[in-house]
Design a protein around this motif. Sequence first.
Motif, mmCIF file in Angstrom:
data_model
loop_
_atom_site.group_PDB
_atom_site.id
_atom_site.type_symbol
_atom_site.label_atom_id
_atom_site.label_comp_id
_atom_site.label_asym_id
_atom_site.label_seq_id
_atom_site.Cartn_x
_atom_site.Cartn_y
_atom_site.Cartn_z
ATOM 1 N N LEU A 114 0.830 -1.207 0.000
ATOM 2 C CA LEU A 114 0.000 0.000 0.000
ATOM 3 C C LEU A 114 0.861 1.254 0.000
ATOM 4 O O LEU A 114 0.558 2.227 -0.698
ATOM 5 N N VAL A 115 1.924 1.243 0.778
ATOM 6 C CA VAL A 115 2.808 2.421 0.818
ATOM 7 C C VAL A 115 3.448 2.634 -0.559
ATOM 8 O O VAL A 115 3.510 3.756 -1.073
ATOM 9 N N ALA A 116 3.882 1.540 -1.181
ATOM 10 C CA ALA A 116 4.508 1.652 -2.502
ATOM 11 C C ALA A 116 3.494 2.110 -3.546
ATOM 12 O O ALA A 116 3.792 2.947 -4.410
ATOM 13 N N ALA A 117 2.271 1.574 -3.459
ATOM 14 C CA ALA A 117 1.239 1.952 -4.431
ATOM 15 C C ALA A 117 0.869 3.420 -4.272
ATOM 16 O O ALA A 117 0.670 4.135 -5.263
ATOM 17 N N GLU A 118 0.775 3.854 -3.016
ATOM 18 C CA GLU A 118 0.417 5.250 -2.771
ATOM 19 C C GLU A 118 1.489 6.191 -3.323
ATOM 20 O O GLU A 118 1.194 7.276 -3.816
ATOM 21 N N GLU A 119 2.729 5.771 -3.264
ATOM 22 C CA GLU A 119 3.814 6.596 -3.814
ATOM 23 C C GLU A 119 3.593 6.831 -5.313
ATOM 24 O O GLU A 119 3.778 7.943 -5.822
ATOM 25 N N LEU A 120 3.160 5.788 -6.006
ATOM 26 C CA LEU A 120 2.877 5.926 -7.435
ATOM 27 C C LEU A 120 1.643 6.791 -7.658
ATOM 28 O O LEU A 120 1.653 7.714 -8.490
ATOM 29 N N LEU A 121 0.589 6.507 -6.894
ATOM 30 C CA LEU A 121 -0.663 7.256 -7.070
ATOM 31 C C LEU A 121 -0.474 8.743 -6.781
ATOM 32 O O LEU A 121 -1.109 9.593 -7.404
ATOM 33 N N GLY A 124 0.020 11.313 -9.394
ATOM 34 C CA GLY A 124 -1.119 11.787 -10.181
ATOM 35 C C GLY A 124 -1.247 11.074 -11.511
ATOM 36 O O GLY A 124 -0.376 10.308 -11.923
ATOM 37 N N GLY A 125 -2.362 11.341 -12.184
ATOM 38 C CA GLY A 125 -2.606 10.717 -13.480
ATOM 39 C C GLY A 125 -3.049 9.279 -13.331
ATOM 40 O O GLY A 125 -3.181 8.758 -12.229
ATOM 41 N N VAL A 126 -3.294 8.642 -14.466
ATOM 42 C CA VAL A 126 -3.682 7.230 -14.473
ATOM 43 C C VAL A 126 -2.578 6.445 -15.169
ATOM 44 O O VAL A 126 -2.481 6.450 -16.394
ATOM 45 N N PRO A 127 -1.738 5.805 -14.382
ATOM 46 C CA PRO A 127 -0.626 5.072 -14.996
ATOM 47 C C PRO A 127 -1.109 3.868 -15.800
ATOM 48 O O PRO A 127 -2.140 3.288 -15.493
ATOM 49 N N ARG A 129 -1.130 -0.030 -16.956
ATOM 50 C CA ARG A 129 -0.962 -1.228 -16.117
ATOM 51 C C ARG A 129 0.506 -1.652 -16.040
ATOM 52 O O ARG A 129 0.992 -2.063 -14.986
ATOM 53 N N ALA A 130 1.192 -1.538 -17.152
ATOM 54 C CA ALA A 130 2.612 -1.926 -17.151
ATOM 55 C C ALA A 130 3.404 -1.041 -16.195
ATOM 56 O O ALA A 130 4.341 -1.504 -15.532
ATOM 57 N N ALA A 131 3.018 0.227 -16.109
ATOM 58 C CA ALA A 131 3.729 1.144 -15.209
ATOM 59 C C ALA A 131 3.422 0.805 -13.752
ATOM 60 O O ALA A 131 4.294 0.907 -12.884
ATOM 61 N N ILE A 132 2.182 0.403 -13.495
ATOM 62 C CA ILE A 132 1.827 -0.019 -12.130
ATOM 63 C C ILE A 132 2.636 -1.259 -11.761
ATOM 64 O O ILE A 132 3.245 -1.352 -10.688
ATOM 65 N N ARG A 133 2.662 -2.217 -12.684
ATOM 66 C CA ARG A 133 3.425 -3.446 -12.435
ATOM 67 C C ARG A 133 4.899 -3.126 -12.195
ATOM 68 O O ARG A 133 5.525 -3.668 -11.281
ATOM 69 N N GLU A 134 5.436 -2.230 -13.000
ATOM 70 C CA GLU A 134 6.849 -1.862 -12.853
ATOM 71 C C GLU A 134 7.096 -1.217 -11.485
ATOM 72 O O GLU A 134 8.044 -1.565 -10.782
ATOM 73 N N HIS A 135 6.202 -0.321 -11.093
ATOM 74 C CA HIS A 135 6.403 0.386 -9.829
ATOM 75 C C HIS A 135 6.325 -0.563 -8.634
ATOM 76 O O HIS A 135 7.021 -0.371 -7.635
ATOM 77 N N GLU A 154 -5.149 0.590 -10.236
ATOM 78 C CA GLU A 154 -5.664 1.250 -11.431
ATOM 79 C C GLU A 154 -7.031 1.888 -11.147
ATOM 80 O O GLU A 154 -7.299 3.022 -11.557
ATOM 81 N N THR A 155 -7.868 1.172 -10.419
ATOM 82 C CA THR A 155 -9.194 1.692 -10.070
ATOM 83 C C THR A 155 -9.084 2.990 -9.273
ATOM 84 O O THR A 155 -9.781 3.972 -9.549
ATOM 85 N N VAL A 156 -8.187 2.988 -8.295
ATOM 86 C CA VAL A 156 -8.045 4.188 -7.462
ATOM 87 C C VAL A 156 -7.469 5.345 -8.279
ATOM 88 O O VAL A 156 -7.890 6.499 -8.130
ATOM 89 N N ALA A 157 -6.541 5.039 -9.166
ATOM 90 C CA ALA A 157 -5.989 6.095 -10.015
ATOM 91 C C ALA A 157 -7.103 6.736 -10.845
ATOM 92 O O ALA A 157 -7.171 7.967 -10.982
ATOM 93 N N ARG A 158 -7.976 5.909 -11.375
ATOM 94 C CA ARG A 158 -9.088 6.438 -12.174
ATOM 95 C C ARG A 158 -10.052 7.252 -11.307
ATOM 96 O O ARG A 158 -10.532 8.304 -11.708
ATOM 97 N N GLN A 159 -10.335 6.715 -10.117
ATOM 98 C CA GLN A 159 -11.228 7.454 -9.209
ATOM 99 C C GLN A 159 -10.638 8.817 -8.881
ATOM 100 O O GLN A 159 -11.323 9.835 -8.945
#
Lengths: 166, 793
Positions: A114-121, A124-127, A129-135, A154-159
């Motif tokens: 969650l901490v790593a995902a939040e860093e990506l989110l 900003g923007g909607v990364p 899927r490959a970028a999410i996987r990479e991160h 991805e869902t949260v990025a879109r939201q």
Amino acid sequence: MTKVFADRIDIDLMVNGEPVEARVPAGQHVIDFLRQELGLTGAHASCEHGVCGTCTVRVDGASVRGCLMLAAQLDGADVWTIEGLSDSEAIRDLQEAFIARNALQCGFCTPGMLVAAEELLAQGGVPERAAIREHLSGNYCRCTGYEAIVDAVETVARQRAGQVQA
Amino acid sequence: MTVQFGNPDRPNSYIGKTVPRPNAGRLVEGRGKYVDDINLPRMVHVAFVRSPFAHAKILGIDAKEARLVKGVLRIFTGADLAEVCTPWVAVLAHLKGLKSPPEHPMALDRSCWVGEPVVAVVATSRAAAEDGAALVEVDYDPLPVVADMMTALDASTPVLHPEIGDNLAFQRLHEEGDVDSIFAIAHKVVSARFKTGRHTGVTLEPRSILVDWNPAEGQMTAYHATQAPHMMQTVLAKHLDVPESRVRVICGDVGGSYGIKVHVYPDEVATAAISKIMARPVKFIADRLESFTTDIHARDHEIEAKIAVDANGKILAFDVDDWTAIGAYSVYPRTSAIEGNQVVNLCGGPYDFANYRAKTTVVFQNKTPTCQYRAVGHPIAVAVTEGLVDMAAAALGLDPVEIRRRNMYADDGYPITSPAKMRFEGLSHHQSMDKLVELMDYDALRRDQAEARARGVHRGIGIASFIELTNPSPFMYGIGGARISAQDGCTVRMDPDGSIVALSGVTEQGQGTEAMLSQIVAEGVGVLPSNVRVITGDTQVTPYGGGTWASRGAGIGGEAALRSARALRDSILEVAAAMLQADQASLDIRDGHIVDAESGAGRMPLEELGRIVYFRGDTLPEGLPRELVQTRHYITSEYPFAFTNGVQASYLEVDVETGIVKLLKHWCVEDCGRIINPQLVDEQIRGGIVQGLGGALFEEIHYDDEGQLLNGSMADYLVPMAGEMPDMVVGHVETPTKESMLGAKGAGEAGTAGAPAAVMNAINDALRPLGAQVTQMPFTPERILRALGAIED
């Protein structure tokens, strides 16, 4: 004993928005300090050499491996762990998305994930899927196979980008 | 009254729906409670001095320096622990001829693998215990090492355990039909040599145990990351001489198991023995190197196999010669012969053929013991079977889907007994294949592959059908003498406010066991799933049961939950009928209310019934049963196992310059019978697939000729990461087992069973025009380049 060779170090920092003062062994890692001294058991120790990401916490805004950083380096730092991020509701949408998508099974990797995902989110923007996987490639999960995690992020990025309703 | 599963509008229809997991909320907030999160008063930590040699005589132990380390309290040798803990022998009577020597919690006078515990150092902190352990001097005299599997039985190889005669742990030959004659006359015979890589589970939570022996109470409490708390209760009681009723195993959150945490580990029993000696809580958390050297390994097999087909592609015979090496001891109490035995049981599984020979040879060696890991034996059997079927198809110029359709058991022909003597109650190979072909749009994918090939891009499609053993009866372990329960139980109780508590003997390690149980109990009683509190993982609280392994949680634990929930429903309605002066059969429970079954009209909330029963029982008729707690147990009896089936497909691209495989997409259609929670089943399948993909592409434990483990870290032992994994399409066919009311079979291992074979076949499909073929897992870039002839030495 001179300060250079001190085996205990005084640190003064903020953890989850609360002031903490501590005298820590020079060799103690951040993850052990958080878990053993402060009782913040949300982040976990697993590989203990910076590969798996279960110990990931936020230090001064960045995702940090709690097993690679020393507690002595935390003097003056602003540290956030899953406990503080939960209490402050800072990542509530991400946590809800993980639950809805079953993006966790045993839950051991989840706080770090969650901490790593939040860093990506937070970028900003909607990364893609490959970028999410990479991160998230520095955060191992042995249970889910990752797809549900990628879906949730991805869902949260879109939201957050206003592309879908929360 | 049975549950009308066919009617989606039935009342309380929670079985078959996606409902959230009750434990997910706390796990995303970091509120999980894993063993290492628990600290008890006076708790001490143990660190182990482990053998640096694969085989050595222990001449002496000098702990003088270690004792001087601040915080070090006690130091124990194997002999010290042998005084309070009896050794175990991991054999099963039904695996005829299986032998293994007695094993102690720590080595006595000889160490047999790198990582075997030799000395235990107990200190006030793990850090101090490790500092002490580093200062213990052990005088070893290295002995000859048995490292190679295929020469383990040679006369020139030293015998690892002279007292048992040779290095053969177990051998089984199964023969059906006239195999040699068929191979002599068959239209086509294809043979190949397969190797599956020795790998391990890499649970992110390392093995963890905290044992608290309280002599004043005569009770041992073990907080343990385990899949089988009752089995551990029995093991600790037996070997540490405590009555079973005085051993309480508490299993809270478990950070991944996959079969790794269902075994008895010497260092964990040592921790309990030390607690019994020191009379205070002792914690052991394995570090990552300890995980790699002491968690069970699996899948170290070499297989020579062949298939005989006729001109139409009809399979006539399989002949399989499987070898595996299991380390220095068979692992207690499940034994290390099961994996090889499964290969014999499962090869050729989906196919209707008559002539079968399979042999497994299980040998000892000086490496970490191997034992059951997710999908036990299946990935090996499926790779051998499906690899040969694809090779036969290629030799005949047949499409891989077509050859399978010509050979799979007809969906309407069950029950069937296979040439391996496995009994299938009802499978759906053809329906599953049809669904897979549709989901992946097979023809379009073949066109895409051809188009890519024209551009010089090498893509491959791999198909793998499989069967999967779930819901085991006592035929798996119990008949062999192991005290491992195939039965499971559930107690369901109504509290005064009408809320429900369910206590189950099956356990949760992230699969969603508690969600699944909450749905079943909710439907069975007639309340909302959120009104059911599920308790698992406490042997002093839950009914005795087997735990969670061999994909048994839903099928067996779920059925026990359904039966106990229905029994509670009947008890509630009996009281309600008396209170309402109504015929019991005219009443039902829906959403926590007693209602008129016909009209659905509300008659009374459960809360009111609870108030009367618990606090005003005087107002009920004397002699009226008011048992708002019901327990039921369930065991399968008609079939030894409930087999499931499925088929997977992989689409991938091989870079012939670098040998790197890129997974493009993966599909799985499987049939686990009644689906209780579609989302949880899908995610079990996906997670299982990715563990299979790890075995296919990355995971391999390496040893040198001296039995030294070479890649004992997560940097050196690769597991799947998010970046390399594909999206996965999961589909289902539902053929419920008729043995139970619920009809559920297991779903936890199907993904792992079929994925490696699908990837192997896809790689070989991509490489076939180049005349190359790979059969040794994992399919590393090096192995692929060697197959292509790009590397030679």
